[in-house]
Design an enzyme around this catalytic site. Structure first.
Site, PDB file in Angstrom:
ATOM      1  N   ASN A  45      52.652  51.252  37.143  1.00 44.31           N
ATOM      2  CA  ASN A  45      51.820  50.496  36.220  1.00 44.31           C
ATOM      3  C   ASN A  45      50.500  51.231  36.009  1.00 44.31           C
ATOM      4  O   ASN A  45      49.981  51.883  36.911  1.00 44.31           O
ATOM      5  CB  ASN A  45      51.607  49.054  36.685  1.00 44.31           C
ATOM      6  CG  ASN A  45      51.006  48.897  38.060  1.00 44.31           C
ATOM      7  OD1 ASN A  45      51.334  49.615  38.986  1.00 44.31           O
ATOM      8  ND2 ASN A  45      50.119  47.910  38.197  1.00 44.31           N
ATOM      9  N   ILE A  46      49.998  51.131  34.786  1.00 44.41           N
ATOM     10  CA  ILE A  46      48.758  51.800  34.403  1.00 44.41           C
ATOM     11  C   ILE A  46      47.896  50.749  33.704  1.00 44.41           C
ATOM     12  O   ILE A  46      48.180  50.379  32.568  1.00 44.41           O
ATOM     13  CB  ILE A  46      49.032  53.000  33.477  1.00 44.41           C
ATOM     14  CG1 ILE A  46      50.007  53.971  34.150  1.00 44.41           C
ATOM     15  CG2 ILE A  46      47.724  53.690  33.089  1.00 44.41           C
ATOM     16  CD1 ILE A  46      50.601  55.000  33.209  1.00 44.41           C
ATOM     17  N   GLU A  47      46.897  50.248  34.411  1.00 51.05           N
ATOM     18  CA  GLU A  47      46.065  49.187  33.859  1.00 51.05           C
ATOM     19  C   GLU A  47      44.957  49.741  32.976  1.00 51.05           C
ATOM     20  O   GLU A  47      44.648  50.938  33.009  1.00 51.05           O
ATOM     21  CB  GLU A  47      45.472  48.349  34.991  1.00 51.05           C
ATOM     22  CG  GLU A  47      46.530  47.592  35.758  1.00 51.05           C
ATOM     23  CD  GLU A  47      45.979  46.715  36.858  1.00 51.05           C
ATOM     24  OE1 GLU A  47      46.759  45.915  37.397  1.00 51.05           O
ATOM     25  OE2 GLU A  47      44.785  46.816  37.200  1.00 51.05           O
ATOM     26  N   CYS A  56      53.355  48.573  32.044  1.00 50.25           N
ATOM     27  CA  CYS A  56      54.079  48.307  33.286  1.00 50.25           C
ATOM     28  C   CYS A  56      54.861  49.537  33.741  1.00 50.25           C
ATOM     29  O   CYS A  56      55.176  50.429  32.955  1.00 50.25           O
ATOM     30  CB  CYS A  56      55.059  47.155  33.077  1.00 50.25           C
ATOM     31  SG  CYS A  56      54.269  45.588  32.672  1.00 50.25           S
ATOM     32  N   GLU A  58      57.995  49.754  34.629  1.00 50.14           N
ATOM     33  CA  GLU A  58      59.325  49.839  34.036  1.00 50.14           C
ATOM     34  C   GLU A  58      59.281  50.503  32.664  1.00 50.14           C
ATOM     35  O   GLU A  58      60.111  51.355  32.341  1.00 50.14           O
ATOM     36  CB  GLU A  58      59.942  48.433  33.898  1.00 50.14           C
ATOM     37  CG  GLU A  58      60.073  47.703  35.217  1.00 50.14           C
ATOM     38  CD  GLU A  58      58.862  46.852  35.586  1.00 50.14           C
ATOM     39  OE1 GLU A  58      59.061  45.817  36.231  1.00 50.14           O
ATOM     40  OE2 GLU A  58      57.718  47.213  35.232  1.00 50.14           O
ATOM     41  N   CYS A  94      58.673  42.093  33.981  1.00 52.94           N
ATOM     42  CA  CYS A  94      58.093  41.044  33.134  1.00 52.94           C
ATOM     43  C   CYS A  94      58.950  40.881  31.882  1.00 52.94           C
ATOM     44  O   CYS A  94      59.867  41.673  31.611  1.00 52.94           O
ATOM     45  CB  CYS A  94      56.650  41.387  32.780  1.00 52.94           C
ATOM     46  SG  CYS A  94      56.475  42.681  31.524  1.00 52.94           S
ATOM     47  N   CYS A  97      59.002  43.972  29.551  1.00 48.11           N
ATOM     48  CA  CYS A  97      59.842  45.051  30.088  1.00 48.11           C
ATOM     49  C   CYS A  97      61.319  44.717  29.950  1.00 48.11           C
ATOM     50  O   CYS A  97      62.132  45.589  29.636  1.00 48.11           O
ATOM     51  CB  CYS A  97      59.490  45.331  31.545  1.00 48.11           C
ATOM     52  SG  CYS A  97      57.887  46.136  31.717  1.00 48.11           S
TER      53      CYS A  97
END
Length: 147
Positions: A45-47, A56, A58, A94, A97
């Site tokens: 994940n890359i916020e 996300c 995935e 989620c 995804c």
């Protein structure tokens, strides 16, 4: 999925999680997507401070694979936890995804939601996204008039 293959995919997801950029939620997620040709694509994940551009794990793995010309997949492993903690609950994809994966796999994709190599839930994307909307929904049947 054979346990040794599941364990290898889960290990790859944990390896991908090490690169998570999660300064806001502090919840690191890793994913490992198994292509039908045997290649594994990992993601994390890359916020983003703007939240909406956050990606996300995935979808990171999926987009990485598709950007390299791979569009057929057989399984994905997903792992997640608060940074520095062991997750007591399995982490599933989620809704966004699930939809992104459905575009390329349909309902048969094997989904492993793991706490460890030995402690995981195995299910399918169809079970997680019943009545999923995919490319077949947009196929036009020329024999049917518009409703």
């Amino acid at each position: 999925m054979p346990r040794d293959q599941a364990a290898a995919l889960i290990r790859a997801a944990f390896a991908g999680r090490r690169f998570a950029y999660a300064p806001y939620s502090h919840f690191a997620v890793g994913a490992a997507l198994l292509a039908k040709d045997g290649r594994v694509f990992t993601g994390c994940n890359i916020e983003n401070a703007g939240y909406t551009p956050t990606n996300c794990a995935e979808r990171t793995a999926l987009f990485k694979a598709v950007s390299e010309g791979v569009t057929e997949f057989s399984a994905i492993a997903v792992v997640g936890s608060l940074q520095g903690k062991r997750n007591e609950l399995p982490t599933g994809p989620c809704g966004v995804c699930r939809q992104a994966l459905f575009e390329f796999t349909g309902p048969d994709l094997v989904v492993l939601m793991a706490k460890s190599e030995d402690d995981y839930i195995e299910t399918t994307l169809g079970a997680l996204l019943p009545y999923g909307f995919g490319p077949k929904n947009l196929e036009i049947d020329p024999s049917r008039p518009n409703d």
